[in-house]
Design a protein around this motif. Structure first.
Motif, PDB file in Angstrom:
ATOM      1  N   MET A   1       0.698  -0.758  -0.094  1.00 46.85           N
ATOM      2  CA  MET A   1       0.259   0.260   0.026  1.00 46.85           C
ATOM      3  C   MET A   1       0.765   1.229  -0.084  1.00 46.85           C
ATOM      4  SD  MET A   1      -3.249   0.883   2.466  1.00 46.85           S
ATOM      5  CE  MET A   1      -4.495   0.461   1.393  1.00 46.85           C
ATOM      6  N   THR A   2       0.759   1.789  -0.914  1.00 41.12           N
ATOM      7  CA  THR A   2       1.231   3.062  -1.327  1.00 41.12           C
ATOM      8  C   THR A   2       1.215   4.277   0.170  1.00 41.12           C
ATOM      9  OG1 THR A   2      -0.108   4.309  -2.265  1.00 41.12           O
ATOM     10  CG2 THR A   2       1.313   3.492  -3.139  1.00 41.12           C
ATOM     11  N   ALA A   3       1.765   5.716   0.178  1.00 42.09           N
ATOM     12  CA  ALA A   3       1.502   6.834   1.551  1.00 42.09           C
ATOM     13  C   ALA A   3      -0.065   7.269   1.311  1.00 42.09           C
ATOM     14  CB  ALA A   3       2.872   7.373   1.771  1.00 42.09           C
ATOM     15  N   ALA A   4      -0.237   7.364  -0.700  1.00 43.16           N
ATOM     16  CA  ALA A   4      -1.076   8.176  -1.230  1.00 43.16           C
ATOM     17  C   ALA A   4      -2.904   6.678  -0.416  1.00 43.16           C
ATOM     18  CB  ALA A   4      -1.509   8.309  -2.139  1.00 43.16           C
ATOM     19  N   GLY A   5      -2.522   6.161  -0.725  1.00 45.85           N
ATOM     20  CA  GLY A   5      -3.110   4.422  -0.123  1.00 45.85           C
ATOM     21  C   GLY A   5      -3.393   4.945   1.654  1.00 45.85           C
ATOM     22  N   ILE A   6      -3.056   4.886   2.030  1.00 42.86           N
ATOM     23  CA  ILE A   6      -2.881   5.115   3.427  1.00 42.86           C
ATOM     24  C   ILE A   6      -3.490   6.171   4.678  1.00 42.86           C
ATOM     25  CG2 ILE A   6      -1.660   5.554   5.789  1.00 42.86           C
ATOM     26  CD1 ILE A   6       0.601   3.241   4.720  1.00 42.86           C
ATOM     27  N   ILE A   7      -2.964   6.973   3.820  1.00 38.19           N
ATOM     28  CA  ILE A   7      -3.624   8.741   3.403  1.00 38.19           C
ATOM     29  C   ILE A   7      -5.419   8.601   3.588  1.00 38.19           C
ATOM     30  CG2 ILE A   7      -4.145  10.707   3.296  1.00 38.19           C
ATOM     31  CD1 ILE A   7      -0.603  10.574   3.114  1.00 38.19           C
ATOM     32  N   SER A   8      -5.379   8.037   2.357  1.00 38.19           N
ATOM     33  CA  SER A   8      -7.296   8.503   2.190  1.00 38.19           C
ATOM     34  C   SER A   8      -7.601   6.954   3.176  1.00 38.19           C
ATOM     35  CB  SER A   8      -7.263   7.953   0.812  1.00 38.19           C
ATOM     36  OG  SER A   8      -6.457   6.737  -0.202  1.00 38.19           O
ATOM     37  N   ALA A   9      -6.994   6.122   3.371  1.00 39.78           N
ATOM     38  CA  ALA A   9      -7.900   4.995   4.366  1.00 39.78           C
ATOM     39  C   ALA A   9      -8.230   5.964   5.247  1.00 39.78           C
ATOM     40  CB  ALA A   9      -7.259   4.157   4.257  1.00 39.78           C
ATOM     41  N   ILE A  10      -7.550   6.867   5.230  1.00 44.22           N
ATOM     42  CA  ILE A  10      -7.361   7.558   7.308  1.00 44.22           C
ATOM     43  C   ILE A  10      -8.401   8.162   6.762  1.00 44.22           C
ATOM     44  CG2 ILE A  10      -6.380   9.196   8.622  1.00 44.22           C
ATOM     45  CD1 ILE A  10      -3.504   7.564   8.402  1.00 44.22           C
ATOM     46  N   ILE A  11      -8.317   9.352   5.793  1.00 42.93           N
ATOM     47  CA  ILE A  11      -9.498   9.632   5.653  1.00 42.93           C
ATOM     48  C   ILE A  11     -11.189   9.592   5.262  1.00 42.93           C
ATOM     49  CG2 ILE A  11     -10.493  11.649   3.879  1.00 42.93           C
ATOM     50  CD1 ILE A  11      -7.007  12.417   4.077  1.00 42.93           C
ATOM     51  N   ILE A  12     -11.036   8.732   4.935  1.00 42.36           N
ATOM     52  CA  ILE A  12     -12.449   7.995   4.759  1.00 42.36           C
ATOM     53  C   ILE A  12     -12.541   7.209   5.812  1.00 42.36           C
ATOM     54  CG2 ILE A  12     -12.929   6.108   3.336  1.00 42.36           C
ATOM     55  CD1 ILE A  12     -13.344   7.891   1.495  1.00 42.36           C
ATOM     56  N   GLY A  13     -11.578   6.662   6.428  1.00 43.73           N
ATOM     57  CA  GLY A  13     -12.637   6.464   7.859  1.00 43.73           C
ATOM     58  C   GLY A  13     -12.847   7.209   9.006  1.00 43.73           C
ATOM     59  N   ALA A  14     -12.685   8.910   8.970  1.00 43.33           N
ATOM     60  CA  ALA A  14     -12.357   9.238   9.376  1.00 43.33           C
ATOM     61  C   ALA A  14     -14.070  10.100   9.248  1.00 43.33           C
ATOM     62  CB  ALA A  14     -11.493  10.528   9.381  1.00 43.33           C
ATOM     63  N   ILE A  15     -14.477  10.190   8.136  1.00 43.62           N
ATOM     64  CA  ILE A  15     -15.528  10.686   7.460  1.00 43.62           C
ATOM     65  C   ILE A  15     -17.036   9.850   7.835  1.00 43.62           C
ATOM     66  CG2 ILE A  15     -17.044  11.006   5.640  1.00 43.62           C
ATOM     67  CD1 ILE A  15     -14.384  12.429   4.202  1.00 43.62           C
ATOM     68  N   ILE A  16     -16.697   8.378   7.679  1.00 41.28           N
ATOM     69  CA  ILE A  16     -17.190   6.990   7.793  1.00 41.28           C
ATOM     70  C   ILE A  16     -17.637   6.929   9.304  1.00 41.28           C
ATOM     71  CG2 ILE A  16     -17.638   4.539   6.885  1.00 41.28           C
ATOM     72  CD1 ILE A  16     -17.989   6.110   5.176  1.00 41.28           C
ATOM     73  N   GLY A  17     -16.530   7.082  10.390  1.00 41.60           N
ATOM     74  CA  GLY A  17     -16.723   7.001  11.172  1.00 41.60           C
ATOM     75  C   GLY A  17     -16.927   7.974  12.348  1.00 41.60           C
ATOM     76  N   ALA A  18     -17.365   9.523  11.600  1.00 43.35           N
ATOM     77  CA  ALA A  18     -18.255  10.332  12.117  1.00 43.35           C
ATOM     78  C   ALA A  18     -19.196  10.182  12.032  1.00 43.35           C
ATOM     79  CB  ALA A  18     -17.001  11.505  11.210  1.00 43.35           C
ATOM     80  N   LEU A  19     -19.258   9.956  10.819  1.00 48.30           N
ATOM     81  CA  LEU A  19     -20.806   9.343   9.894  1.00 48.30           C
ATOM     82  C   LEU A  19     -21.643   8.819  10.971  1.00 48.30           C
ATOM     83  CD1 LEU A  19     -20.702   9.778   6.110  1.00 48.30           C
ATOM     84  CD2 LEU A  19     -22.396  11.569   6.833  1.00 48.30           C
ATOM     85  N   GLY A  20     -21.398   6.982  11.557  1.00 47.56           N
ATOM     86  CA  GLY A  20     -21.537   7.011  12.319  1.00 47.56           C
ATOM     87  C   GLY A  20     -21.839   7.342  13.990  1.00 47.56           C
ATOM     88  N   ARG A  21     -21.017   7.982  13.903  1.00 46.75           N
ATOM     89  CA  ARG A  21     -21.259   8.327  15.289  1.00 46.75           C
ATOM     90  C   ARG A  21     -22.363   9.335  15.575  1.00 46.75           C
ATOM     91  NH1 ARG A  21     -16.189  10.538  18.645  1.00 46.75           N
ATOM     92  NH2 ARG A  21     -18.119  10.667  20.705  1.00 46.75           N
ATOM     93  N   LEU A  22     -22.559  10.008  14.383  1.00 50.20           N
ATOM     94  CA  LEU A  22     -23.653  10.977  14.401  1.00 50.20           C
ATOM     95  C   LEU A  22     -25.420  10.465  14.890  1.00 50.20           C
ATOM     96  CD1 LEU A  22     -22.483  13.388  11.656  1.00 50.20           C
ATOM     97  CD2 LEU A  22     -23.155  13.950  14.213  1.00 50.20           C
ATOM     98  N   VAL A  23     -24.997   8.975  14.284  1.00 51.78           N
ATOM     99  CA  VAL A  23     -26.349   7.762  13.653  1.00 51.78           C
ATOM    100  C   VAL A  23     -26.515   7.682  15.169  1.00 51.78           C
ATOM    101  CG1 VAL A  23     -27.187   5.945  12.721  1.00 51.78           C
ATOM    102  CG2 VAL A  23     -25.832   7.444  11.319  1.00 51.78           C
ATOM    103  N   VAL A  24     -25.493   6.925  15.888  1.00 54.88           N
ATOM    104  CA  VAL A  24     -25.684   6.870  17.766  1.00 54.88           C
ATOM    105  C   VAL A  24     -25.897   7.697  18.290  1.00 54.88           C
ATOM    106  CG1 VAL A  24     -24.639   5.494  19.548  1.00 54.88           C
ATOM    107  CG2 VAL A  24     -23.785   5.037  16.660  1.00 54.88           C
ATOM    108  N   ARG A  25     -27.514   7.610  18.794  1.00 55.71           N
ATOM    109  CA  ARG A  25     -27.631   8.441  20.050  1.00 55.71           C
ATOM    110  C   ARG A  25     -27.464   8.651  21.025  1.00 55.71           C
ATOM    111  NH1 ARG A  25     -33.614   7.661  21.115  1.00 55.71           N
ATOM    112  NH2 ARG A  25     -34.127   9.537  21.099  1.00 55.71           N
ATOM    113  N   GLY A  26     -27.111   9.383  21.733  1.00 59.52           N
ATOM    114  CA  GLY A  26     -26.284   9.689  22.933  1.00 59.52           C
ATOM    115  C   GLY A  26     -24.613  10.040  22.748  1.00 59.52           C
TER     116      GLY A  26
END
Length: 88
Positions: free
Chosen positions: A1-26
């Motif tokens: 995996m290249t450095a760009a792939g790692i950085i994009s995985a972190i960015i996508i993970g942050a976005i998906i994780g944040a959206l997941g936290r918005l869905v969960v109540r409390g």
């Protein structure tokens, strides 16, 4: 995996994780690092699930794949927040 792939995985993970936290109540007492890790795992599992269903490649935005990823992230956030223990 290249450095760009790692950085994009972190960015996508942050976005998906944040959206997941918005869905969960409390309030979830988990760190941003845990949120990113849950988001990365949910993104990978959501993509895999979309490929099993046959909707991994569509024209435009892959809404069904994104829905799978966000739902899995919400489940992951709820599990991690629930197993974190209660502090007094």
């Amino acid at each position: 995996m290249t450095a760009a792939g790692i950085i994009s995985a972190i960015i996508i993970g942050a976005i998906i994780g944040a959206l997941g936290r918005l869905v969960v109540r409390g309030k979830q007492n988990i760190s941003i690092l845990v949120t990113i890790i849950v988001g990365i795992i949910a993104a990978l599992l959501g993509t895999w699930l979309a490929s099993l269903v046959g909707v991994e490649t569509t024209d435009g935005i892959d809404w069904i794949e994104l829905l799978f990823q966000v739902v899995l992230a919400a489940i992951g956030v709820a599990i991690v927040a629930g197993t974190g223990g209660r502090r007094r």
